[in-house]
Each structure stands twice: as C-alpha cells, then as structure tokens.
Enzyme design. Structure first.
Site, PDB file in Angstrom:
ATOM      1  N   CYS A   1       5.905  -0.096   7.231  1.00 47.62           N
ATOM      2  CA  CYS A   1       5.545   1.064   6.414  1.00 47.62           C
ATOM      3  C   CYS A   1       6.712   1.413   5.498  1.00 47.62           C
ATOM      4  CB  CYS A   1       5.229   2.254   7.322  1.00 47.62           C
ATOM      5  SG  CYS A   1       4.780   3.744   6.423  1.00 47.62           S
ATOM      6  N   LEU A   2       6.408   1.722   4.242  1.00 50.45           N
ATOM      7  CA  LEU A   2       7.467   2.096   3.291  1.00 50.45           C
ATOM      8  C   LEU A   2       8.176   3.379   3.722  1.00 50.45           C
ATOM      9  CD1 LEU A   2       5.692   1.277  -0.096  1.00 50.45           C
ATOM     10  CD2 LEU A   2       7.533  -0.006   0.984  1.00 50.45           C
TER      11      LEU A   2
ATOM     12  N   HIS B   1      -2.463   7.635   7.120  1.00 54.04           N
ATOM     13  CA  HIS B   1      -1.508   8.518   6.427  1.00 54.04           C
ATOM     14  C   HIS B   1      -2.204   9.795   5.934  1.00 54.04           C
ATOM     15  CE1 HIS B   1       2.347   6.465   6.233  1.00 54.04           C
ATOM     16  NE2 HIS B   1       1.820   5.354   5.756  1.00 54.04           N
TER      17      HIS B   1
ATOM     18  N   HIS C   1      -4.252   1.559   7.802  1.00 55.49           N
ATOM     19  CA  HIS C   1      -2.915   2.164   7.795  1.00 55.49           C
ATOM     20  C   HIS C   1      -2.841   3.313   6.787  1.00 55.49           C
ATOM     21  CE1 HIS C   1       1.650   1.669   7.948  1.00 55.49           C
ATOM     22  NE2 HIS C   1       1.480   2.409   6.882  1.00 55.49           N
ATOM     23  N   GLU C   2      -3.360   3.086   5.582  1.00 54.76           N
ATOM     24  CA  GLU C   2      -3.276   4.126   4.537  1.00 54.76           C
ATOM     25  C   GLU C   2      -4.164   5.320   4.876  1.00 54.76           C
ATOM     26  OE1 GLU C   2      -0.862   3.832   2.730  1.00 54.76           O
ATOM     27  OE2 GLU C   2      -0.587   1.675   2.878  1.00 54.76           O
TER      28      GLU C   2
ATOM     29  N   GLY D   1       0.837  -1.192   0.000  1.00 56.25           N
ATOM     30  CA  GLY D   1       0.000   0.000   0.000  1.00 56.25           C
ATOM     31  C   GLY D   1       0.869   1.237   0.000  1.00 56.25           C
TER      32      GLY D   1
ATOM     33  N   GLN E   1       3.027   9.967   1.133  1.00 59.96           N
ATOM     34  CA  GLN E   1       4.315   9.257   1.164  1.00 59.96           C
ATOM     35  C   GLN E   1       5.183   9.591  -0.049  1.00 59.96           C
ATOM     36  OE1 GLN E   1       2.364   5.236   2.159  1.00 59.96           O
ATOM     37  NE2 GLN E   1       4.348   5.118   3.178  1.00 59.96           N
TER      38      GLN E   1
HETATM   39 NI    NI Z   1       2.709   3.506   5.615  1.00 54.98          NI
END
Ligand code: NI
Length: 157
Positions: A89-90, A135, A131-132, A46, A51
């Site tokens: 998380c990226l 963000h 999670h997204e 995701g 991000q």
């Molecule tokens: Ni993330």
C-alpha cells in the site's frame, strides 16, 4: 495537475468512512487528475481519495500502467474464488503482507461523466479493487494480513 501528499498509516484520515460523490465538479475533476498523477509518480497501481486526505468515494486503479480506471462511488456486486498473495500500500511504503482476496470481482461505479459502468477483474485487478474499496471504508490491508509484514515492495495500492 499536481502531486499530492500521500497520507501514511497512523494518519486518522485513513480510518474514516468516505462520503458519496453527488456531482462531478471542477474540484472533483482536479482531484481525480491529481490522484492519477500521484499514483503514477509513486509507482503504485491504485490510490483512494482518503490516501490524499480527501474523504470522497473515488479511487483510481491502473495495474498495467496503461489502463487507468476511475471509479466513483464503487461497489462490489459479485465476487468469486480466492487468491492469497503479497499486498502493499502506498500508505505503508516499503512493506507488504500476505492477504487473501477473491480472485474475481465485478464492481459497479460511476465514471467521470457520472455514468454507471461495470469493471470486472481477476488476480491483481481484483485485489486492487478490493484494497481500494476497503480504503473508502477506512480500512487498511494490515487489518487482514496473515503473518508478519515484510520489507518487500510489492505493487502498492
Ligand atoms: Ni492502499
């Protein structure tokens, strides 16, 4: 399409609330294509627009690698149950931490044609949706983590 630079924890853009998308412009289409490419290239499941430094309410999710979901202006309308597990998380590569999330969520969002649709998910998909959406509000999972972060790479979102 292009790979975009993924912002990491500590970057102020990850703490800001994102704006609603009001129309599907060529610029937004390009952003979505780039987000998908960037997510796949990074091996994530995701990615949210902030991000990649864009404060718009757009997320992409693909928990299987062959089922991409594009959610514009998403909101969770139903959730139930509970799951506790490792989350990554990226924007914080190589780390994971234990987070409790609902085990089922239903989201309503707009697709690339700005038409409303519903997305239901359990387990990892439910976790990724939560999670997204965090963000988009300027929140990272580290704010919800139970216990220490670990040097383990889980699915990163
Ligand atoms: Ni993330």
């Amino acid at each position: 399409m292009a790979i975009r630079n993924i912002r990491e924890l500590g970057d102020e853009v990850l703490t800001k609330k994102c704006k609603m998308v009001t129309e599907m412009t060529p610029r937004n289409k390009e952003l979505i294509e780039d987000m998908l490419e960037t997510m796949y290239e990074a091996g994530g499941v995701g990615l949210a627009a902030p991000q990649v430094g864009v404060l718009k309410r757009i997320v992409v999710i693909d928990v299987t690698g062959e089922d991409p979901h594009i959610l514009i202006n998403p909101r969770i309308v139903e959730s139930s149950g509970e799951q506790t597990g490792q989350e990554g998380c990226l924007s914080l590569p190589g780390k994971s931490g234990q987070v409790t999330r609902p085990n089922y969520v239903k989201a309503v969002a707009l697709d690339v044609n700005m038409r409303e649709f519903e997305l239901e998910g359990t387990e990892l998909l439910a976790r990724a949706i939560c999670h997204e959406l965090d963000h988009l509000e300027g929140h990272m999972y580290v704010e919800k983590v139970e216990g220490p972060l670990q040097d383990v790479t889980e699915e990163e979102v």
